[in-house]
Design a protein around this motif. Sequence first.
Motif: not given
Length: 163
Positions: A26-44
């Motif tokens: 899934a991460i390979w197919g996106t421009l996202q960075m791997p190993f992003v925390s739940l807290e970082a996703r919530q802020k985003r």
Amino acid sequence: MSDILIRAREPADLADMTELLNQPRAIWGTLQMPFVSLEARQKRAAAGSPGDLHLVAVIDGKVIGSASLNRFENRRVHAGSIGMAVHDAYAGRGAGTALMAGLVGQADNWLNLKRLELNVWSDNSRAIALYERFGFEREGLFRNYAWRDGAYADSVAMARLRP
């Protein structure tokens, strides 16, 4: 596809989305960075634009896919950009098709968008085939578009124009 529910993303979905977007394929197919925390996703998610559409694909209460439609402003108000990802364990079960149908339906029937655009890795033939089924056409190639998995990768610009 009948066991897949497509709905708006809710704050409670972010834990499942964090797991989804930390999957290798899934991460390979996106421009996202791997190993992003739940807290970082919530802020985003909290900082997102109110005009954006975020959908999730759900099977048995678990978020297994995610897609977004980001609308442009000003002289590009007629257009939007899409992105999506599906959990590695659920790839090939129709979540991508269901998510695309949801995004395209919203863009055409509720937002009156004339143009949808996206970028996809040039070696992601499965995603390219999905987008082509929904009327997207290749518009160009971005060489060495981004660093992915230890090397520069090319990206294909695709767009769908609604008559």
